[in-house]
Design an enzyme around this catalytic site. Structure first.
Site, PDB file in Angstrom:
ATOM      1  N   ASP B  91       1.022  -1.471   0.216  1.00 29.96           N
ATOM      2  CA  ASP B  91       0.001  -0.011  -0.005  1.00 29.96           C
ATOM      3  C   ASP B  91       0.978   1.309   0.036  1.00 29.96           C
ATOM      4  O   ASP B  91       2.208   0.998   0.004  1.00 29.96           O
ATOM      5  CB  ASP B  91      -0.980  -0.027   1.129  1.00 29.96           C
ATOM      6  CG  ASP B  91      -0.222  -0.031   2.799  1.00 29.96           C
ATOM      7  OD1 ASP B  91       1.015   0.161   2.549  1.00 29.96           O
ATOM      8  OD2 ASP B  91      -0.893  -0.265   3.527  1.00 29.96           O
ATOM      9  N   SER B  92       0.215   2.388  -0.130  1.00 33.37           N
ATOM     10  CA  SER B  92       0.966   3.628  -0.326  1.00 33.37           C
ATOM     11  C   SER B  92       1.403   4.332   1.111  1.00 33.37           C
ATOM     12  O   SER B  92       2.334   5.163   1.168  1.00 33.37           O
ATOM     13  CB  SER B  92       0.206   4.629  -0.925  1.00 33.37           C
ATOM     14  OG  SER B  92      -0.615   5.363   0.005  1.00 33.37           O
ATOM     15  N   GLY B  93       1.070   3.801   2.284  1.00 31.91           N
ATOM     16  CA  GLY B  93       1.346   4.371   3.331  1.00 31.91           C
ATOM     17  C   GLY B  93       0.240   5.528   3.968  1.00 31.91           C
ATOM     18  O   GLY B  93       0.186   5.735   5.015  1.00 31.91           O
ATOM     19  N   GLY B  94      -0.276   5.945   3.031  1.00 37.17           N
ATOM     20  CA  GLY B  94      -1.395   6.708   3.236  1.00 37.17           C
ATOM     21  C   GLY B  94      -2.437   6.424   4.236  1.00 37.17           C
ATOM     22  O   GLY B  94      -2.825   7.303   5.234  1.00 37.17           O
ATOM     23  N   PHE B  95      -3.089   5.304   3.942  1.00 38.00           N
ATOM     24  CA  PHE B  95      -4.317   4.998   5.051  1.00 38.00           C
ATOM     25  C   PHE B  95      -3.647   4.754   6.605  1.00 38.00           C
ATOM     26  O   PHE B  95      -3.944   5.240   7.328  1.00 38.00           O
ATOM     27  CB  PHE B  95      -4.668   3.468   4.635  1.00 38.00           C
ATOM     28  CG  PHE B  95      -5.832   2.903   5.428  1.00 38.00           C
ATOM     29  CD1 PHE B  95      -7.034   3.525   5.635  1.00 38.00           C
ATOM     30  CD2 PHE B  95      -5.651   1.976   6.540  1.00 38.00           C
ATOM     31  CE1 PHE B  95      -8.016   3.399   6.168  1.00 38.00           C
ATOM     32  CE2 PHE B  95      -6.723   1.744   7.348  1.00 38.00           C
ATOM     33  CZ  PHE B  95      -7.815   2.307   7.197  1.00 38.00           C
ATOM     34  N   ASP B 145      -2.311   8.483  -1.620  1.00 37.66           N
ATOM     35  CA  ASP B 145      -3.786   9.144  -1.813  1.00 37.66           C
ATOM     36  C   ASP B 145      -4.125   9.786  -0.463  1.00 37.66           C
ATOM     37  O   ASP B 145      -3.432   9.343   0.607  1.00 37.66           O
ATOM     38  CB  ASP B 145      -4.755   8.001  -2.205  1.00 37.66           C
ATOM     39  CG  ASP B 145      -4.829   6.820  -1.092  1.00 37.66           C
ATOM     40  OD1 ASP B 145      -3.939   6.625  -0.569  1.00 37.66           O
ATOM     41  OD2 ASP B 145      -6.007   6.402  -1.146  1.00 37.66           O
ATOM     42  N   GLN B 223     -10.954   7.804  -5.004  1.00 44.63           N
ATOM     43  CA  GLN B 223     -11.538   8.442  -3.830  1.00 44.63           C
ATOM     44  C   GLN B 223     -12.919   8.882  -3.941  1.00 44.63           C
ATOM     45  O   GLN B 223     -13.593   8.606  -5.031  1.00 44.63           O
ATOM     46  CB  GLN B 223     -10.459   9.241  -3.118  1.00 44.63           C
ATOM     47  CG  GLN B 223      -9.486   8.567  -2.545  1.00 44.63           C
ATOM     48  CD  GLN B 223      -9.545   7.599  -1.102  1.00 44.63           C
ATOM     49  OE1 GLN B 223     -10.584   7.594  -0.597  1.00 44.63           O
ATOM     50  NE2 GLN B 223      -8.622   6.820  -0.598  1.00 44.63           N
ATOM     51  N   GLY B 250     -10.900   4.255   0.597  1.00 42.53           N
ATOM     52  CA  GLY B 250     -11.498   5.151   1.476  1.00 42.53           C
ATOM     53  C   GLY B 250     -12.866   4.551   2.004  1.00 42.53           C
ATOM     54  O   GLY B 250     -13.915   5.216   2.175  1.00 42.53           O
ATOM     55  N   ASP B 300      -7.948  -7.087   0.158  1.00 43.34           N
ATOM     56  CA  ASP B 300      -7.098  -7.388   1.140  1.00 43.34           C
ATOM     57  C   ASP B 300      -7.972  -7.005   2.795  1.00 43.34           C
ATOM     58  O   ASP B 300      -8.663  -6.115   2.598  1.00 43.34           O
ATOM     59  CB  ASP B 300      -5.683  -6.655   1.267  1.00 43.34           C
ATOM     60  CG  ASP B 300      -6.068  -5.330   1.806  1.00 43.34           C
ATOM     61  OD1 ASP B 300      -6.593  -4.448   0.896  1.00 43.34           O
ATOM     62  OD2 ASP B 300      -5.573  -5.071   2.869  1.00 43.34           O
ATOM     63  N   CYS B 338     -13.767 -28.249   6.576  1.00 39.59           N
ATOM     64  CA  CYS B 338     -12.485 -27.503   6.368  1.00 39.59           C
ATOM     65  C   CYS B 338     -11.519 -28.563   6.248  1.00 39.59           C
ATOM     66  O   CYS B 338     -11.247 -29.702   7.086  1.00 39.59           O
ATOM     67  CB  CYS B 338     -12.059 -26.616   7.260  1.00 39.59           C
ATOM     68  SG  CYS B 338     -10.548 -25.785   7.076  1.00 39.59           S
ATOM     69  N   CYS B 340      -7.858 -27.841   6.195  1.00 39.44           N
ATOM     70  CA  CYS B 340      -6.830 -27.321   6.500  1.00 39.44           C
ATOM     71  C   CYS B 340      -5.986 -28.248   7.481  1.00 39.44           C
ATOM     72  O   CYS B 340      -6.810 -29.078   8.365  1.00 39.44           O
ATOM     73  CB  CYS B 340      -6.834 -25.874   7.103  1.00 39.44           C
ATOM     74  SG  CYS B 340      -7.298 -25.854   8.765  1.00 39.44           S
ATOM     75  N   CYS B 343      -7.701 -28.137  11.093  1.00 41.85           N
ATOM     76  CA  CYS B 343      -8.999 -28.804  11.065  1.00 41.85           C
ATOM     77  C   CYS B 343      -8.593 -30.262  11.145  1.00 41.85           C
ATOM     78  O   CYS B 343      -9.243 -31.205  11.783  1.00 41.85           O
ATOM     79  CB  CYS B 343     -10.000 -28.479  10.184  1.00 41.85           C
ATOM     80  SG  CYS B 343     -10.581 -26.751  10.536  1.00 41.85           S
ATOM     81  N   HIS B 369      -5.965 -21.366  10.297  1.00 46.45           N
ATOM     82  CA  HIS B 369      -7.320 -21.646   9.922  1.00 46.45           C
ATOM     83  C   HIS B 369      -8.122 -20.699   9.221  1.00 46.45           C
ATOM     84  O   HIS B 369      -8.686 -20.860   8.045  1.00 46.45           O
ATOM     85  CB  HIS B 369      -8.036 -22.252  11.091  1.00 46.45           C
ATOM     86  CG  HIS B 369      -9.476 -22.513  10.680  1.00 46.45           C
ATOM     87  ND1 HIS B 369      -9.963 -23.553   9.770  1.00 46.45           N
ATOM     88  CD2 HIS B 369     -10.500 -21.579  10.793  1.00 46.45           C
ATOM     89  CE1 HIS B 369     -11.299 -23.295   9.690  1.00 46.45           C
ATOM     90  NE2 HIS B 369     -11.683 -22.168  10.251  1.00 46.45           N
TER      91      HIS B 369
END
Lengths: 385, 385
Positions: B91-95, B145, B223, B250, B300, B338, B340, B343, B369
């Site tokens: 990510d850009s770091g903005g968030f 952003d 945005q 956003g 994500d 499941c 995995c 499980c 899990h």
């Protein structure tokens, strides 16, 4: 037979052998990782299997408090509860009562102590310690002993040794009367039917119903403080009680290492050659090699796992404190002579970053490496015998 | 070509496709686990590979603070640093500047903020955010952003959107001028020569020198707050700048979920059909399915990993809060549907014990899990398209 021990080679005092337990074979000399609360902190059971761990240690004191023996028994015993199909050894709880409880009260009958979790009052006796260990269902369980504090005078060391001997008699008596109550037998078919991977191996190990005729093995513990004459007497009188294996307890309690070595060496000389010998609670990589050379077959220690959590790593080139800034740009593997999954994949720079950033993966990877180093060390010792 | 996107099937608004990155292929729609500090908390890279993770997210803000971009660049970029041969998006770091810094100061030039670690002052601009992301070397990087806060009035939403558009232009300009500084090319031969497993795969992915001609791909971010007309304008003007992929930012900032859906659906309608669409920071298992159905290709969220650390597990039968006493004696697997590794091997009783005892293995197994459940969910969505 609940336990067989076959010695396959000797070299000086050292022996290479095999311990056959109800949950598989253990090559000796062996280092047993500590899985205090039914988990080797941060490491999943499949990774322990990959590392070649053949026997784990569980702590009776901790498991008695959480999740409790009734719960573990109801769930089929420790092996099934934690999905670990290989061998387990449980300690008697005596050492944790000694090390975690300043307000414990020892009487002829047993020990009253307070939980380190909530201060609640509890009581362990040789009989209750056996009852708990039968419920947990480890393959090898330990007599209830008093770990003599260090330093202690002659009178105190003798009195403590005598108490441990009387408790050993009571431990054996209770165990012989109740050993068929181990949770394996009744759960054998149910276990296999569920068909989860660990459980399938449990069923295979059981060898078509042979499990029902097997029980746990109870080991005696030699005490006697730092006095070699008392140690000899403790050994001889514990052997008279007759156990399938013998532990050397009461060491690594603050005494100088030279003294530990001296006591181990002199005690081993009085133990039967055909029975497994277990030195409790040691040691560094150098020490476990040394004790194996003295004829010790089994060892356990929190050092590799605890040190890992503090970023202290054992390598073929010596100890590495991974938190140090000097590793921040080090692209090399932690130990160039180690083939573990951590050294094969990650750099010192990455491990240093994980530790410095308090990432949980630091503990996981550090523990895997340290255990791998300890197991490799013992593998090399076995090959050299 | 730094990135190719092939759509292979459609079903309503949903699309199934493949994203070809310099570090391998990503099947879409995809859920990207969050590896904030170059680690998905508690889970080793080989387990992520086994889970079928094809792309991870790294957080520029956190990696800029620890271990720092100079360090990561020197060590060959994020892939090599963390031994992850597959794709990465940063990510850009903005968030994070927006969510972790109450005292940040936004100007036309960029954002001044204080580190959440030590209070030290730092400055991010579109140019520096690109410089950092080029140094980290993720396959897909994001324009810098401003994440508009919620609620915000019309004037504020427009001003913020306009700022993000000007920053998108500056981001692209800087990226185009510096994209060849990505650390892969110079380290390509050195990497292969070291011969550690992850690095061998890196070399194979490079395809005999093809790597040198490849660069990262920079995505634009739409945005516009919760106003669908502004979102449309933001989408159209971001597309005019021209990026190989577009994100919807956003959202999930406190608004009701119905509003999120509305904004996503209306925004997607204005994005090019032939470019990947990335919805940032969502969501629950039900939501990621819903957004994929709307035509989102990438998502994500910290939810599966963060919830795991709090004992909240996603299963085919609904949410399970594993700390509850009702699971203490439950021998069944966490999720009977499941497959995995958790499980397949462990019972709810064991997972409950680990959590109640604060064992680190609880976090490890719970995270494995939950990630498996999210990845299976997206796999099922892909198969249904």
């Amino acid at each position: 037979m609940s336990l067989q021990f076959k010695i396959e080679a000797r070299s000086g005092a050292a022996r290479r052998g095999r311990l056959l337990t109800p949950h598989g074979e253990v090559e000796t000399p062996v280092f047993m990782p500590v899985g205090t609360l039914a988990s080797v902190k941060g490491v999943s059971q499949d990774i322990l299997e990959d590392l070649g761990v053949q026997i784990l240690l569980g702590n009776t004191y901790h498991l008695y408090l959480r999740p409790g023996v009734a719960q573990v028994r109801k769930l089929g015993g420790l092996h099934r509860f934690m999905s670990w199909p290989r061998a387990i050894l449980s300690d008697s709880g005596g050492f944790q009562v000694f090390s975690l409880n300043e307000l414990r009260k020892v009487t002829e009958e047993g020990v009253t102590f307070r939980s380190h979790l909530d201060g609640s009052s509890h009581f362990f006796s040789p009989e209750s310690a056996m009852d708990i260990q039968i419920g947990l269902g480890a393959d090898i369980i330990m007599a209830f002993d008093e770990c003599t504090e260090y330093p202690a005078d002659q009178t105190r060391m003798r009195a403590s040794m005598e108490l441990t001997l009387r408790w050993a008699e009571r431990s054996k008596k209770y165990f012989e009367a109740h050993k068929h109550e181990v949770p394996w037998a009744t759960n054998h078919l149910g276990t296999a039917a569920l068909g989860r991977p660990g459980e399938r191996e449990l069923a295979v190990n059981a060898g078509g119903g042979a499990r029902e005729t097997q029980t746990q093995a109870l080991f005696g513990i030699v005490q006697g403080g730092m006095d070699t004459a008392l140690r000899r007497e403790s050994a001889e009188r514990t052997i008279e009680i007759d156990f399938p294996g013998y532990a050397v307890g009461g060491l690594s309690v603050g005494e100088p290492r030279a003294r530990t070595r001296e006591v181990v060496e002199s005690t081993v000389a009085h133990l039967p050659v055909d029975k497994p010998r277990y030195l409790m609670g040691v040691g560094t990589p150098e020490e476990i090699v040394e004790y194996a050379r003295m004829g010790i077959d089994m060892m356990d220690c929190v050092l590799p796992t605890r040190a890992a959590r503090h970023g202290l790593l054992f390598t073929s080139e010596g100890k590495v404190s991974i938190k140090q800034a000097r590793y921040a740009g080090d692209e090399g593997p932690l130990d160039p002579n180690c083939g573990c999954r951590v050294c094969a994949r990650y750099s010192r720079a990455y491990l240093r970053h994980l530790y410095a950033s308090n990432e949980v993966l630091a503990q996981v990877l550090n523990t895997v490496h340290n255990l791998s180093f300890y197991l490799d060390t013992m593998r090399a010792v076995r090959h050299s015998i």
